[in-house]
Scaffold this active site. Structure first.
Site, mmCIF file in Angstrom:
data_model
loop_
_atom_site.group_PDB
_atom_site.id
_atom_site.type_symbol
_atom_site.label_atom_id
_atom_site.label_comp_id
_atom_site.label_asym_id
_atom_site.label_seq_id
_atom_site.Cartn_x
_atom_site.Cartn_y
_atom_site.Cartn_z
ATOM 1 N N HIS A 139 -9.131 44.080 26.626
ATOM 2 C CA HIS A 139 -8.358 44.152 25.390
ATOM 3 C C HIS A 139 -8.916 45.247 24.498
ATOM 4 C CE1 HIS A 139 -5.742 42.720 22.185
ATOM 5 N NE2 HIS A 139 -6.735 43.060 21.383
ATOM 6 N N ASP A 158 -0.087 32.129 16.903
ATOM 7 C CA ASP A 158 -0.531 33.481 16.534
ATOM 8 C C ASP A 158 0.650 34.308 16.050
ATOM 9 O OD1 ASP A 158 -2.406 35.730 16.391
ATOM 10 O OD2 ASP A 158 -1.160 36.556 17.986
ATOM 11 N N ARG A 173 0.309 37.428 8.115
ATOM 12 C CA ARG A 173 -0.837 38.288 7.776
ATOM 13 C C ARG A 173 -0.365 39.697 7.483
ATOM 14 N NH1 ARG A 173 -4.314 37.959 12.843
ATOM 15 N NH2 ARG A 173 -5.628 39.469 11.779
ATOM 16 N N SER A 180 -7.035 35.554 16.701
ATOM 17 C CA SER A 180 -5.753 36.069 17.174
ATOM 18 C C SER A 180 -5.923 36.700 18.563
ATOM 19 C CB SER A 180 -5.232 37.096 16.158
ATOM 20 O OG SER A 180 -4.205 37.867 16.698
ATOM 21 N N LYS A 195 -5.186 34.607 22.674
ATOM 22 C CA LYS A 195 -4.274 35.140 23.690
ATOM 23 C C LYS A 195 -5.029 35.449 24.988
ATOM 24 C CE LYS A 195 -2.884 37.958 20.529
ATOM 25 N NZ LYS A 195 -2.350 38.883 19.547
#
Ligand code: URA
Length: 435
Positions: free
Chosen positions: A82, A161, A168, A183, A187
Site C-alpha cells: 500500500h 471507511d 473526513r 482507514s 482495508k
C-alpha cells in the site's frame, strides 16, 4: 450503555474509549444510525485529541469487520502493498508482477484516485479492454494463474471507511494519524494477505509533510498489523518531487512497462526495487539483499514482464500495448515548458505538478468526474540536471478542453533553478519492520 452524545463528549475531553464502545460506534456508522453532524464532531475530536494505540487497533478491527473480510486460502504466501499516495507513483505496476514472477502471490484490491494522486485502478483502465471489477472467484483464479491480480475495492469492503472517509474529506479531518492508520489498515486486513508492505510518502506531495510525522504514521500501522497477527514493513520514501519521469494514467503504465523491460529512471528504480525486495523478503524469499538480486533477475530475464502480460490478458486487456504504446489513447494537444534561466534544477514541486495534471484531466476533481487517460506530463529535465535558458523542461499532454496554454505558463514556476547543484535527497529514507 453509552449513547452517541456521551461517546463524542468522551473524545472531546480526551478520555480513552473502550474497544466495545468503538465497536458499537462503528456498527452505528455502518448502519447509518448516527447523523453525519455527530460522526463529524467525533472525527474532529479525534483529530484534536488523538487516540491511544489500543483505541486505534480497536477502531481498525471494527472497521475491518464492518463488511466482507476475505481470506484467499492460497498455497503460497500472499503479500499486499500500500502507498499512502504520491504523484507519479506507479510502483504497484512494477512490484506486483516482479513478486509474482518470483513465486509470491499479490492479491491487490486497489482504490481509485481522488484529487491529484492517481489510483492504480485508474491507471490500469488506460489499457484498452482492461477490467477492474472482478468477481472474487475470478480474482482468485487470475492470482493462481498470473501470480497477481488487481481489482477495484467493492462496496462491501470496509463500508465504515467509505462513510468516514467521505466525512473526513468534507470536514478537514483527513490528516489525523489514527484516522489514516485505521482507514488504510482496515482495508489491508480485510483483503486477507499474510504480509503487508507500506510505502509511506514524505514531502510536499504527501499527507505527511515531514519525516517525524511519517514515522509516527508508519509505526502506528506496523503496531496495528502486529496486533492483528500480520507481518509488515514500512518504507519512508521521498515525495518532494514527482516519482519517475511520467505523471498521468497511460503515461505511468508506459513508464512501469519500461521499468519491467529494464529501463527504469534512477529514482523510480530505487524506490520500486526497495519495496519489491521488501515484499519478497517478507514472504520468506531471503534477506532484503538476496531479494533485491532476485528482483533484478526477474526483470533482466523478462519473467516479470511476462507476468504482467499474462495478468493484462486474463483481465481482458489488450496485451499488444506492451510493445505498441500507440494503442493507448493518444493526446490531442501538447505544450512544451521551457527554462526561463540557466542553472541546475534544484526542485520540482510535487503538489503543483499534481494540481497541473488534475487540470489537464488526468485526475478526478470529485468522485463522479471522468478521467482523460491520455492526459499528463513527461519531465524532460529532472532534479540535479543542468539546463540552459530556453531548454525544454517538460511536455504537457491532454485531450480535455482545458486552458493548456495557461497551465503550461504556470508550470514553469514548478521548477526551482539554482546557480549551484543541490544535493539530491535520499529516495528511500528509512525502513521499519514489525518482525
Ligand atoms: N488512504 C486511505 O485509504 N485512507 C486515508 O485515510 C488516507 C489515505
Amino acid at each position: 450503555m453509552i449513547g452517541i452524545y456521551e461517546f463524542i463528549d468522551d473524545k472531546r475531553w480526551g478520555r480513552e474509549h473502550s474497544p466495545s464502545d468503538i465497536e458499537w460506534f462503528i456498527k452505528g456508522v455502518t448502519s447509518g444510525e448516527f447523523p453525519d453532524y455527530q460522526v463529524a464532531a467525533w472525527l474532529m475530536a479525534v483529530c484534536l485529541n488523538g487516540m491511544t494505540d489500543k483505541e486505534t487497533t480497536a477502531l481498525t478491527l471494527a472497521m475491518e469487520h464492518s463488511g466482507d473480510v476475505f481470506s484467499p486460502c492460497l498455497d503460497k504466501f500472499c503479500v499486499d502493498k500500500h502507498s499512502t499516495g504520491g504523484v507519479g507513483d506507479k510502483v504497484t505496476l512494477f512490484a506486483a508482477p516482479v513478486c509474482a514472477s518470483c513465486g509470491v502471490y499479490v492479491p491487490k484490491m486497489s482504490g481509485r484516485g481522488l484529487g491529484f494522486t492517481g489510483g492504480t485502478i485508474d491507471k490500469l483502465e488506460a489499457i484498452p479492454g482492461f477490467r477492474t471489477s472482478l468477481a472474487y472467484d475470478e480474482f482468485i483464479s487470475v492470482i493462481k494463474s498470473a501470480g497477481f491480480a488487481i481489482t477495484g475495492q467493492t462496496g462491501s469492503l470496509c463500508p465504515a471507511d467509505k462513510k468516514l472517509y467521505a466525512l473526513r474529506n468534507a470536514t478537514a479531518t483527513v490528516e489525523s494519524i489514527p484516522l489514516i492508520c485505521s482507514s488504510i489498515m482496515s482495508k489491508k486486513l480485510a483483503t486477507g494477505a499474510d504480509g503487508i508492505v507500506l510505502d509511506v510518502k514524505v514531502g510536499d506531495g504527501a499527507f505527511m509533510k515531514d519525516e517525524q510525522s511519517a514515522e509516527r504514521l508508519a509505526s502506528a500501522m506496523l503496531r496495528t498489523a502486529e496486533l492483528a497477527g500480520k507481518k509488515a514493513s514500512a518504507l519512508l520514501t521521498d515525495m518532494n518531487k514527482p516519482l519517475g519521469r511520467n505523471v498521468g494514467n497511460a503515461l505511468e503504465v508506459i513508464e512501469a512497462v519500461e521499468a519491467l523491460k529494464g529501463n527504469a529512471e534512477e529514482d523510480f528504480s530505487e524506490v520500486a526495487y526497495a519495496l519489491t525486495a521488501e515484499m519478497l523478503s517478507l514472504a520468506g524469499k531471503g534477506s532484503p539483499e538476496e531479494c533485491m538480486a532476485m528482483a533484478h533477475e526477474a526483470v533482466s530475464s523478462g519473467k516479470a514482464l511476462e507476468s504482467f502480460r499474462k495478468m493484462i490478458g486474463l483481465q481482458g486487456g489488450d496485451i499488444r500495448v506492451i510493445e505498441d504504446y500507440s494503442l493507448f489513447a493518444q493526446p490531442k494537444y501538447k505544450r512544451a515548458v521551457y527554462a526561463d534561466k540557466t542553472g541546475y534544477i534544484g526542485g520540482i514541486s510535487c503538489e503543483k505538478t499534481g494540481l497541473a495534471s488534475l487540470k489537464l484531466g488526468a485526475g478526478r476533481k470529485d468522485k463522479s468526474s471522468d478521467i482523460d487517460m491520455s492526459a499528463g506530463i513527461i519531465f524532460t529535465a529532472r532534479v540535479g540536471d543542468r539546463v540552459n535558458k530556453g531548454d525544454e523542461l517538460a511536455v504537457l499532454y491532454t485531450s480535455t478542453d482545458c486552458d493548456i496554454d495557461g497551465i503550461a505558463r504556470e508550470f514553469a514556476d514548478n521548477f526551482t533553478i539554482c546557480e549551484n547543484q543541490v544535493k539530491n535527497r535520499k529516495n528511500v529514507i528509512k525502513v521499519l519492520r514489525n518482525c
